[in-house]
Design a protein around this motif. Structure first.
Motif, mmCIF file in Angstrom:
data_model
loop_
_atom_site.group_PDB
_atom_site.id
_atom_site.type_symbol
_atom_site.label_atom_id
_atom_site.label_comp_id
_atom_site.label_asym_id
_atom_site.label_seq_id
_atom_site.Cartn_x
_atom_site.Cartn_y
_atom_site.Cartn_z
ATOM 1 N N ARG A 216 0.831 -1.204 0.000
ATOM 2 C CA ARG A 216 0.000 0.000 0.000
ATOM 3 C C ARG A 216 0.870 1.260 0.000
ATOM 4 O O ARG A 216 0.627 2.205 -0.766
ATOM 5 C CB ARG A 216 -0.918 -0.007 1.226
ATOM 6 C CG ARG A 216 -1.937 1.130 1.244
ATOM 7 C CD ARG A 216 -2.712 1.149 2.539
ATOM 8 N NE ARG A 216 -1.871 1.503 3.680
ATOM 9 C CZ ARG A 216 -1.491 2.748 3.968
ATOM 10 N NH1 ARG A 216 -1.852 3.768 3.199
ATOM 11 N NH2 ARG A 216 -0.730 2.992 5.024
ATOM 12 N N LEU A 217 1.897 1.247 0.839
ATOM 13 C CA LEU A 217 2.785 2.401 0.910
ATOM 14 C C LEU A 217 3.548 2.596 -0.398
ATOM 15 O O LEU A 217 3.769 3.733 -0.842
ATOM 16 C CB LEU A 217 3.769 2.239 2.075
ATOM 17 C CG LEU A 217 3.150 2.287 3.480
ATOM 18 C CD1 LEU A 217 4.194 1.930 4.526
ATOM 19 C CD2 LEU A 217 2.557 3.663 3.763
ATOM 20 N N LYS A 218 3.946 1.482 -1.025
ATOM 21 C CA LYS A 218 4.651 1.571 -2.307
ATOM 22 C C LYS A 218 3.752 2.166 -3.379
ATOM 23 O O LYS A 218 4.197 2.976 -4.205
ATOM 24 C CB LYS A 218 5.131 0.183 -2.740
ATOM 25 C CG LYS A 218 6.390 -0.284 -2.035
ATOM 26 C CD LYS A 218 6.843 -1.631 -2.579
ATOM 27 C CE LYS A 218 8.135 -2.085 -1.915
ATOM 28 N NZ LYS A 218 8.554 -3.410 -2.421
ATOM 29 N N GLN A 219 2.486 1.736 -3.367
ATOM 30 C CA GLN A 219 1.545 2.262 -4.356
ATOM 31 C C GLN A 219 1.329 3.761 -4.142
ATOM 32 O O GLN A 219 1.270 4.536 -5.108
ATOM 33 C CB GLN A 219 0.210 1.508 -4.251
ATOM 34 C CG GLN A 219 0.275 0.088 -4.799
ATOM 35 C CD GLN A 219 -0.972 -0.720 -4.466
ATOM 36 O OE1 GLN A 219 -1.854 -0.252 -3.739
ATOM 37 N NE2 GLN A 219 -1.032 -1.930 -4.994
ATOM 38 N N GLU A 220 1.215 4.164 -2.858
ATOM 39 C CA GLU A 220 1.047 5.590 -2.549
ATOM 40 C C GLU A 220 2.251 6.397 -3.030
ATOM 41 O O GLU A 220 2.111 7.475 -3.617
ATOM 42 C CB GLU A 220 0.855 5.790 -1.039
ATOM 43 C CG GLU A 220 -0.514 5.429 -0.527
ATOM 44 C CD GLU A 220 -0.658 5.741 0.963
ATOM 45 O OE1 GLU A 220 0.301 6.294 1.561
ATOM 46 O OE2 GLU A 220 -1.717 5.413 1.527
ATOM 47 N N GLU A 221 3.446 5.852 -2.740
ATOM 48 C CA GLU A 221 4.668 6.536 -3.144
ATOM 49 C C GLU A 221 4.777 6.616 -4.661
ATOM 50 O O GLU A 221 5.193 7.640 -5.223
ATOM 51 C CB GLU A 221 5.883 5.806 -2.565
ATOM 52 C CG GLU A 221 7.226 6.429 -2.890
ATOM 53 C CD GLU A 221 7.377 7.838 -2.310
ATOM 54 O OE1 GLU A 221 8.195 8.604 -2.839
ATOM 55 O OE2 GLU A 221 6.685 8.168 -1.300
ATOM 56 N N ALA A 222 4.383 5.511 -5.331
ATOM 57 C CA ALA A 222 4.443 5.501 -6.796
ATOM 58 C C ALA A 222 3.508 6.555 -7.371
ATOM 59 O O ALA A 222 3.850 7.253 -8.342
ATOM 60 C CB ALA A 222 4.068 4.110 -7.325
#
Length: 861
Positions: A720-726
């Motif tokens: 989830r955090l990776k998707q937000e950062e992306a």
């Protein structure tokens, strides 16, 4: 007389009166409880307890022992009598008869039973053994000129033991030789005797008179009970009896060699006689090795079997056969060995499948790696050390044979033969260094009686642990290992289970009147249980101690041990009756079970197996144990573990109608005590060997499931955090894209080339690279340095357009000058280079300096 007939004659001769020997079945090639050797190499190995005074049921024995040795691999097939696998005939006395009987019976068997001419036989004796010399001279009437006195190297066992050790039982020996007749090429001429290596004499039988105990300093003390240990290679004896000079000309080998040669001819291939012999020898070793549970692998015994298969496959490939063919020789090998080892016939397809898989893997490796190997050799050219490293890598990692590597090196690379030979010396040194590392990390000492002497004068320990967890016991022996209190203690009886059958040893306490030992491990040597641990206070020999095991730990171990029996039953039920145990580990926190299976177990099969296991547990079936004669237990269908050596009576553990196994371990009373079981992994550990790891007991399983849930939640949160950062980076990049044209407008122009230097924040290196690509698309000629600064690190991307690369400006060269400015590391290609640093505070200054460096570079073109 056939080889099978010779074997039978020997055993029947020593079984009959007045010799009255017990005929003992061959031990496995995998020695049990013997860390001194990789394989069984002699007939005496299974009798070490008897040689050390642990007499159990018989004082005379005769065997035909399966043996495997790797010391002579380099000469197998090149000489007439060296082998990897061979059978050793032997008769043994444990404190019973001695030299006179051994010599008389040996002579009688050879001359009367086998009909070997007395005129063809010579004998050697140890130079100081007048007793043996007189028996040969006066009793046997062997002429003095055919009795040779030899020294410590040739006629003392172990060889040179008086000077070099090891300590332990030893003694002189007397060997019987067959004389093939004068060798015209022998340099010793008429003085040739059995100590000569010209080939005139063949050593037929070695009679070892174990009459001393060697101690430090080479002191030889007479043994109270003198022993006889004899060994006679069946293959070499068959050559003598059948009138052949070479073992490979005897009936068993002739049949195998014919099939090999016919198969090669049918495939339009041909090789040398010595290479046909190598294949015949190695096939016998591989079949017997796999039959005794040694599966091809990358380490230990399995490495030896795999190497033999690979070497055979390589010979076939170099002869012109590019497909798997070695496995087809299994049939003829079993045909020639099925009389003494009838169990081989049940495993024909299994042997073929295992060998074929190794062949296929090697053919694939050879096809894929040879071009790469050739290129690396060519690149190394005359660098001997580097060439040696390459040879070692491709032998050790990829399995290319030495013959193939030499052929490629000498024929396909242009490397000078002298250089190549020197490189192979480096290779040999590295292989030996690896062997030394392996020996240092293993328990293989090479001492024939290593680890045995401590327990040699003690009676068997009475094991109480099936029914008791504590008991009073008498201290029989203490050895203090170190000054820190570490010691080993032997009791007359104990509830402590000693490591065996995959189950770890018990821990606990030995409580005496004036001291206590915290037992950290329990092991056994010849049924003498040894408690290892640390003593606090004083414990004395002869006093009584209270022996108490750690009960909670033992209960967990018992759950796991019973669970391995359930697991084998579920595996056989689900995957098939071909499933056979290949090893296990049963400890407090987990269990591990290795088994034969040709492919990965499917997820749906694992679910079915696990469900079946928990069904067994839910049924709460009672376990029953009984002690039965070995043959009766086998008739009842009890499963045996390949690596175990069983006595005349065995303990059988049964669970309802689905599990019956030979087992000396400790178990729960009923399956319900296991509570629950969870398989945590399944995978390959060697060719044809799978491994399952599992947990038992509700607390352990619940802890595991909770941990898996937490891991899954953590992974989900990370994603989830990776998707937000992306998404954040995507938005940021779109914003930056809108300013690209401004960057280009603001670029410094040097001799018509653009120089762009920018520092950005909160952007990852992937977006820096995308930005660099975007600039390249819009700028015809230029250099771009983009830096990104985070809280704890910094990144730099340096890009050069193709026209400037063509003029000699390379991104990787420029980056090499910039990297030190940020205390970083990096590299790349002429068009694009990248660096990273843990010193973000240095980025701005470094970019300014980089601008100066590149400005100067562009001004020069």
């Amino acid at each position: 007389m056939t080889t099978d007939e010779i074997r039978s004659k020997f055993l029947n001769y020593f079984k009959s009166s007045p010799r009255d020997h017990s005929i003992i079945a061959s031990d496995s090639l995998v020695p049990k409880d013997d860390p001194t050797v990789l394989f069984t190499t002699a007939g005496m190995q299974q009798f070490k307890p008897q040689f050390l005074g642990h007499i159990d049921g018989f004082t005379r024995a005769a065997t035909c022992q399966k043996c495997l040795r790797t010391d002579d691999l380099d000469v197998v097939g090149k000489t007439d009598f060296h082998h990897t696998f061979f059978e050793m005939l032997g008769n043994f006395s444990f404190g019973d008869y001695f030299k006179r009987e051994a010599i008389h019976w040996g002579w009688q068997f050879l001359t009367k039973e086998l009909g070997i001419s007395e005129d063809r036989l010579w004998a050697s004796v140890y130079k100081e053994d007048d007793e043996a010399y007189k028996i040969w001279l006066n009793d046997i009437k062997l002429p003095a000129d055919r009795i040779v006195k030899l020294g410590d190297k040739s006629n003392f066992w172990p060889s040179n033991a008086r000077v070099n050790g090891p300590n332990g039982p030893c003694g002189p020996c007397s060997e019987i030789f067959y004389d093939y007749g004068v060798n015209p090429q022998c340099p010793n001429g008429s003085k040739c005797d059995p100590d000569c290596s010209c080939g005139r004499f063949s050593e037929v039988w070695n009679l070892v008179f174990t009459q001393f105990n060697r101690k430090d300093g080479g002191i030889l003390e007479p043994l109270p009970a003198k022993n006889i240990d004899t060994g006679m290679g069946l293959e070499r004896l068959a050559a003598v009896v059948q009138g052949k000079k070479s073992n490979y000309e005897t009936d068993n080998f002739v049949a195998i060699l014919k099939v090999i040669k016919d198969t090669f001819a049918a495939n339009g291939a041909k090789t040398s006689e010595s290479e046909y012999r190598i294949i015949a020898d190695h096939m016998r070793a591989v079949v017997i090795g796999i039959a005794d549970g040694v599966m091809p692998s990358n380490e230990g015994r399995g490495y030896v079997i795999r190497k033999l298969i690979v070497d055979m496959s390589d010979l076939a490939i170099r002869a012109g056969i590019e497909r798997p063919v070695i496995h087809t020789f299994v049939d003829i090998v079993i045909e020639r060995l099925k009389r003494p080892y009838p169990e081989l016939s049940d495993k024909v397809n299994e042997f073929k499948e295992i060998i074929k898989r190794i062949e296929e893997a090697y053919i694939k490796v050879r096809r894929e790696r040879l071009p790469e190997f050739k290129a690396k050799l060519s690149a190394a050219k005359d660098n001997v050390e580097e060439l040696g490293e390459i040879l070692f890598l491709y032998r050790d990692t990829h399995g290319l044979t030495q013959s193939t590597m030499f052929s490629v090196g000498s024929n396909d690379t242009g490397i000078n033969t002298v250089i190549l030979n020197e490189a192979f010396k480096v290779f040999a040194r590295k292989m030996e260094e690896q062997k030394e590392r392996s020996r240092a990390g293993s328990k293989m000492t090479g001492d024939v009686y290593a680890n045995q002497e401590f327990a040699s004068d003690l009676p068997k320990t009475q094991f109480l642990g099936y029914a008791q967890t504590k008991a009073e016991a008498k201290v029989l022996k203490i050895t203090h290992l170190k000054d820190d209190g570490r010691a080993q203690i032997v009791l007359d009886r104990t509830p402590f289970y000693a490591e065996a059958g995959g189950q770890v040893g018990d821990t606990g306490d030995l409580n005496g009147p004036e001291g206590r030992m915290r037992v950290e491990d329990t092991r056994k040597i010849n049924d003498v249980y040894i408690h290892y641990g640390v003593i606090e206070g004083v414990i004395k020999e002869g006093e009584t101690v209270q022996a108490v095991i750690d009960e909670p730990r033992r209960r967990a171990i018992m759950r796991n041990h019973t669970a391995t029996h359930l697991l084998q039953a579920a595996l056989r039920e689900t995957l098939g009756a071909h499933i056979k145990q290949q090893g296990s580990l049963v400890e407090e926190g987990r269990l591990r079970f290795d088994f034969t299976h040709p492919k990965a177990v499917k997820p749906e099969e694992m679910l079915k197996i696990e469900a079946r296991l928990n069904e067994f547990i839910k049924r709460n079936d009672k376990l029953t144990t009984e002690v039965l004669p070995l043959e009766e237990a086998q008739k009842k269908g009890a499963l045996m573990f390949f690596a175990e050596k069983y006595g005349q009576t065995v303990r059988v553990v049964s669970i309802a109608d689905y599990s019956k196994e030979f087992c000396g371990g400790t178990h729960v009373g009923s399956t319900g005590e296991i509570e629950t079981m969870k398989i945590v992994s399944e995978g390959s550990v060697a060719q044809g060997i799978r491994r399952v790891e599992a947990l038992t007991g509700r607390p352990k399983v619940e802890e595991f499931l909770k941990k898996k849930q937490e891991e899954a939640a953590a992974i989900e949160e990370t994603q989830r955090l990776k998707q937000e950062e992306a998404q954040k980076q995507k938005v940021y990049f779109e914003k930056i894209k809108s300013s690209v044209d401004d960057m280009i407008k603001e670029a410094q122009s040097i001799n018509g080339n653009s120089l762009i230097v920018r520092s950005l924040e909160n952007i990852d290196v992937a977006l820096l690279r995308k930005l660099s690509d975007l600039l390249k698309q819009k700028v015809k000629s230029g250099i771009f340095i983009l830096g990104a600064k985070g809280a704890d690190d910094a990144s730099v991307i340096l890009s050069v357009t193709d026209d400037l690369v063509a003029r000699g400006i390379r991104a990787n060269d420029l980056m090499a000058r910039i990297t030190p400015l940020i205390d970083g590391s990096g590299g790349g290609k002429p068009q694009l280079a990248q660096a990273g640093s843990k010193a973000p505070q240095k980025l701005e200054e470094a970019l300014a300096k980089a601008k100066e460096i590149i400005t100067g570079t562009l001004q020069k073109i």
